[in-house]
Design an enzyme around this catalytic site. Structure first.
Site, short mmCIF file in Angstrom:
data_model
loop_
_atom_site.label_atom_id
_atom_site.label_comp_id
_atom_site.label_asym_id
_atom_site.label_seq_id
_atom_site.Cartn_x
_atom_site.Cartn_y
_atom_site.Cartn_z
N CYS A 1 -9.80 1.12 20.04
CA CYS A 1 -9.53 2.49 19.57
C CYS A 1 -10.30 2.74 18.27
CB CYS A 1 -8.03 2.65 19.34
SG CYS A 1 -7.56 4.29 18.78
N ARG B 1 1.54 1.83 -3.52
CA ARG B 1 0.36 2.35 -4.25
C ARG B 1 0.09 3.80 -3.87
NH1 ARG B 1 -4.62 -1.41 -4.05
NH2 ARG B 1 -5.33 0.27 -5.40
N HIS C 1 -14.85 1.88 -2.11
CA HIS C 1 -13.77 1.04 -1.55
C HIS C 1 -12.79 1.85 -0.69
CE1 HIS C 1 -14.43 -2.26 -4.88
NE2 HIS C 1 -15.41 -2.18 -4.00
N CYS D 1 -0.74 4.03 15.77
CA CYS D 1 -1.81 4.98 16.08
C CYS D 1 -1.28 6.10 16.97
CB CYS D 1 -2.96 4.25 16.77
SG CYS D 1 -4.30 5.36 17.23
N CYS E 1 -6.98 2.98 12.99
CA CYS E 1 -6.32 2.15 14.00
C CYS E 1 -6.95 0.76 14.00
CB CYS E 1 -6.46 2.79 15.38
SG CYS E 1 -5.60 1.84 16.66
N CYS F 1 -3.98 6.00 20.54
CA CYS F 1 -3.84 5.00 21.61
C CYS F 1 -2.38 4.59 21.80
CB CYS F 1 -4.73 3.78 21.34
SG CYS F 1 -4.15 2.74 19.98
N TYR G 1 0.82 -1.22 0.00
CA TYR G 1 0.00 0.00 0.00
C TYR G 1 0.85 1.26 0.00
CZ TYR G 1 -4.30 -2.51 -0.07
OH TYR G 1 -5.33 -3.29 -0.52
P1 OAD Z 1 -10.03 -4.31 -12.94
O1 OAD Z 1 -8.54 -4.39 -13.03
O2 OAD Z 1 -10.77 -5.55 -12.56
O3 OAD Z 1 -10.61 -3.84 -14.35
C1 OAD Z 1 -10.07 -2.72 -15.02
C2 OAD Z 1 -10.87 -2.53 -16.27
O4 OAD Z 1 -10.40 -1.37 -16.92
C3 OAD Z 1 -10.79 -3.69 -17.27
O5 OAD Z 1 -12.09 -3.96 -17.73
C4 OAD Z 1 -9.93 -3.11 -18.41
O6 OAD Z 1 -10.30 -3.64 -19.67
C5 OAD Z 1 -10.26 -1.64 -18.31
N1 OAD Z 1 -9.22 -0.72 -18.77
C6 OAD Z 1 -7.88 -0.83 -18.65
N2 OAD Z 1 -7.26 0.25 -19.10
C7 OAD Z 1 -8.23 1.09 -19.52
C8 OAD Z 1 -8.23 2.40 -20.09
N3 OAD Z 1 -7.09 3.07 -20.30
N4 OAD Z 1 -9.42 2.95 -20.42
C9 OAD Z 1 -10.59 2.27 -20.20
N5 OAD Z 1 -10.65 1.05 -19.67
C10 OAD Z 1 -9.49 0.46 -19.33
O7 OAD Z 1 -10.37 -3.10 -11.97
P2 OAD Z 1 -11.75 -2.75 -11.24
O8 OAD Z 1 -12.91 -3.11 -12.08
O9 OAD Z 1 -11.61 -1.36 -10.74
O10 OAD Z 1 -10.86 -4.03 -5.10
O11 OAD Z 1 -11.69 -3.74 -10.02
C11 OAD Z 1 -12.66 -3.61 -9.02
C12 OAD Z 1 -12.07 -3.91 -7.68
O12 OAD Z 1 -11.35 -5.13 -7.76
C13 OAD Z 1 -11.03 -2.91 -7.22
O13 OAD Z 1 -11.61 -1.82 -6.54
C14 OAD Z 1 -10.17 -3.73 -6.32
C15 OAD Z 1 -10.05 -4.96 -7.18
O14 OAD Z 1 -9.68 -6.11 -6.60
C16 OAD Z 1 -10.18 -4.16 -3.95
O15 OAD Z 1 -8.99 -3.96 -3.84
C17 OAD Z 1 -11.03 -4.55 -2.80
#
Ligand code: OAD
Length: 319
Positions: free
Chosen positions: A140, A76, A127, A213, A135, A216, A73
């Site tokens: 806490c 990211r 999300h 944290c 924390c 706490c 993270y």
């Molecule tokens: P995904 O990685 O599952 O899907 C990304 C989508 O974006 C795919 O359908 C690609 O084809 C499309 N894509 C890629 N580049 C693009 C671009 N430049 N323009 C348009 N489309 C493009 O990501 P999410 O759908 O966001 O959750 O995934 C949903 C959740 O799954 C996330 O929030 C995360 C993940 O696991 C957690 O971390 C809990």
């Protein structure tokens, strides 16, 4: 497919319809931020291709390996701060300013919509956010938003030579961004990382050096994102549900999501049930969600950063 090839007839029917829309919903996924150079989760170059989501994005993973999860993270957070919002984020923010009955549901935790000045009362973060910390102590309730320190603690500093996110110029954005992720974690380009063997390149860190944290002074802090197996934030869900129930919905824009993660993906069918036509913007024609498209829906194939401003232009003007 180049974005300039948006079929003229589709653009025309969509623009005509959009001009008459009153209540609009958007569902955003990682694809919109791929246009800013951030990797997506699935597919070529996706984050979950080299890591198993359950090793990095579950409460159990944090319990077992808080250092590994925090390093992921921290990376990211760093990449999201280095990235810039793109024209799609700005276009949606502008649509929100012009139409107070437009609500955006974002699965993205990267803060790019906020940095594009999307009106916050019209932005619902399903999300959570990389820049909220909470924390983990049972006793806490400390939580803080807008925690932008990078690194959040010295031990989580990202090496200086890490390549920065590269905004898209073509359809390869996710792939480009993910190369830098492999680089940082010590996996050579193109090589798959098997987290179960001894090549895991992240160095173990003592819990003492991870974020703690300030209130706490005891519990570890965790990122304020929703992990697999956790509920979506109830306050946010209630706000969305009451907006959805308060009238018919004309349109849902489904932008850059694989529509595979529930309950987020279910908002498409919920909107449809309230009358919405669906417009999908995605690089991949197969990613239209489990219920597919109906006659009268639209599919715009290509890079969200280029397509979204184009299809909204009749209403928001040039971005
Ligand atoms: P995904 O990685 O599952 O899907 C990304 C989508 O974006 C795919 O359908 C690609 O084809 C499309 N894509 C890629 N580049 C693009 C671009 N430049 N323009 C348009 N489309 C493009 O990501 P999410 O759908 O966001 O959750 O995934 C949903 C959740 O799954 C996330 O929030 C995360 C993940 O696991 C957690 O971390 C809990």
């Amino acid at each position: 497919m180049a974005v300039s090839t948006i079929p003229a007839a589709d653009l025309r029917t969509f623009s005509e319809y959009l001009k008459g829309c009153k209540r609009i919903l958007a569902l955003l996924g990682a694809g919109i931020s791929a246009s800013s150079g951030l990797p997506t989760f699935r597919g070529v170059g996706g984050l979950w291709r080299s890591y198993d989501a359950t090793d990095l994005a579950t409460p159990e993973a944090f319990e077992a390996n808080p250092d590994l999860v925090w390093q992921f993270y921290s990376y990211r957070r760093h990449m999201a701060l280095k990235a810039q919002p793109n024209r799609a984020h700005y276009a949606l923010a502008e649509l929100a300013r012009r139409n107070k009955d437009f609500v955006t549901l974002s699965q993205n935790v990267d803060g790019l919509s906020q940095r594009a000045n999307h009106p916050l009362s019209q932005l619902r973060l399903l999300h959570g956010s990389l820049f909220t910390v909470k924390c983990t102590s049972f006793y806490c309730s400390y939580s803080r938003e807008n925690e932008f320190a990078d690194p959040i603690v010295p031990a989580l500093a990202i090496p200086k030579n890490v390549p920065e996110p590269k905004p898209s110029t073509d359809d390869k954005t996710g792939e480009e961004a993910s190369k830098s992720l492999y680089g940082t974690l010590g996996v050579s380009e193109g090589e798959e990382l098997d987290i179960s063997d001894d090549r895991v390149p992240l160095s173990p860190l003592s819990p003492d050096v991870l974020p703690h944290c300030p209130e706490c002074k005891d519990g570890l802090l965790r990122p304020g994102v929703v992990w697999f197996g956790e509920s979506l934030p109830s306050h946010t869900i209630n706000l969305v549900d009451s907006w959805m129930k308060s009238g018919p919905i004309d349109l849902i824009l489904v932008i850059g999501t694989s529509s595979r993660v529930y309950p987020a993906a279910s908002y498409v069918d919920k909107a449809r049930a309230r009358g919405a036509r669906v417009a999908v913007v995605n690089m991949d024609r197969n990613d239209v969600g489990s219920s597919g498209l109906n006659p009268g829906d639209w599919f715009f194939q290509g890079d969200a950063g280029a397509i979204v401003p184009e299809i909204l232009k009749e209403v928001i003007g040039e971005i």
